[in-house]
Write a protein that holds these residues in place. Structure first.
Motif, PDB file in Angstrom:
ATOM      1  N   ILE A  17       0.615  -1.021  -0.062  1.00  0.00           N
ATOM      2  CA  ILE A  17      -0.059   0.060   0.021  1.00  0.00           C
ATOM      3  C   ILE A  17       0.824   1.269   0.028  1.00  0.00           C
ATOM      4  O   ILE A  17       0.655   2.364  -0.643  1.00  0.00           O
ATOM      5  CB  ILE A  17      -0.770  -0.170   1.059  1.00  0.00           C
ATOM      6  N   THR A  18       1.725   1.245   0.906  1.00  0.00           N
ATOM      7  CA  THR A  18       2.894   2.386   0.940  1.00  0.00           C
ATOM      8  C   THR A  18       3.508   2.693  -0.425  1.00  0.00           C
ATOM      9  O   THR A  18       3.609   3.865  -0.813  1.00  0.00           O
ATOM     10  CB  THR A  18       4.062   2.285   2.110  1.00  0.00           C
ATOM     11  N   ARG A  19       3.823   1.832  -1.066  1.00  0.00           N
ATOM     12  CA  ARG A  19       4.588   1.858  -2.499  1.00  0.00           C
ATOM     13  C   ARG A  19       3.866   2.255  -3.421  1.00  0.00           C
ATOM     14  O   ARG A  19       4.195   3.158  -4.275  1.00  0.00           O
ATOM     15  CB  ARG A  19       5.359   0.488  -2.882  1.00  0.00           C
ATOM     16  N   ASN A  24       2.449   6.789  -6.751  1.00  0.00           N
ATOM     17  CA  ASN A  24       1.371   7.721  -7.398  1.00  0.00           C
ATOM     18  C   ASN A  24       1.668   9.130  -7.006  1.00  0.00           C
ATOM     19  O   ASN A  24       1.413  10.241  -7.711  1.00  0.00           O
ATOM     20  CB  ASN A  24      -0.111   7.510  -6.996  1.00  0.00           C
ATOM     21  N   ARG A  25       2.299   9.431  -5.888  1.00  0.00           N
ATOM     22  CA  ARG A  25       2.579  10.847  -5.158  1.00  0.00           C
ATOM     23  C   ARG A  25       3.812  11.279  -6.314  1.00  0.00           C
ATOM     24  O   ARG A  25       3.667  12.604  -6.709  1.00  0.00           O
ATOM     25  CB  ARG A  25       3.176  10.984  -3.782  1.00  0.00           C
ATOM     26  N   ALA A  26       4.682  10.328  -6.440  1.00  0.00           N
ATOM     27  CA  ALA A  26       5.944  10.805  -7.248  1.00  0.00           C
ATOM     28  C   ALA A  26       5.406  11.343  -8.735  1.00  0.00           C
ATOM     29  O   ALA A  26       6.159  12.080  -9.469  1.00  0.00           O
ATOM     30  CB  ALA A  26       6.876   9.728  -7.337  1.00  0.00           C
ATOM     31  N   LEU A  27       4.488  10.531  -9.088  1.00  0.00           N
ATOM     32  CA  LEU A  27       3.726  10.701 -10.500  1.00  0.00           C
ATOM     33  C   LEU A  27       2.900  11.716 -10.607  1.00  0.00           C
ATOM     34  O   LEU A  27       2.336  12.433 -11.494  1.00  0.00           O
ATOM     35  CB  LEU A  27       3.279   9.440 -11.260  1.00  0.00           C
ATOM     36  N   ASP A  28       2.602  12.473  -9.325  1.00  0.00           N
ATOM     37  CA  ASP A  28       1.536  13.637  -9.165  1.00  0.00           C
ATOM     38  C   ASP A  28       0.254  13.031  -9.589  1.00  0.00           C
ATOM     39  O   ASP A  28      -0.365  13.839 -10.516  1.00  0.00           O
ATOM     40  CB  ASP A  28       1.923  14.803  -9.612  1.00  0.00           C
TER      41      ASP A  28
END
Length: 54
Positions: A17-19, A24-28
């Motif tokens: 889940i964390t990954r 997704n955050r890194a890819l915005d």
């Protein structure tokens, strides 16, 4: 995530889940609806919150 839930593998479930969230955050970008639903699935929540699946 479903496999780790059924296996009762709490740590690997948290890691998965964390990954997904980190990527997704890194890819915005936001999580897909299906992924959010899976993360919020009662079986997964139960394992994360209580350490076991009922």
């Amino acid at each position: 995530m479903r496999i780790e839930t059924r296996a009762g593998n709490r740590q690997r479930l948290r890691t998965a889940i964390t990954r997904v969230q980190q990527v997704n955050r890194a890819l915005d970008c936001s999580l897909e609806n299906e992924t959010e639903q899976l993360i919020n699935d009662p079986l997964i929540r139960d394992l994360l919150d209580n350490g076991y699946v009922q």
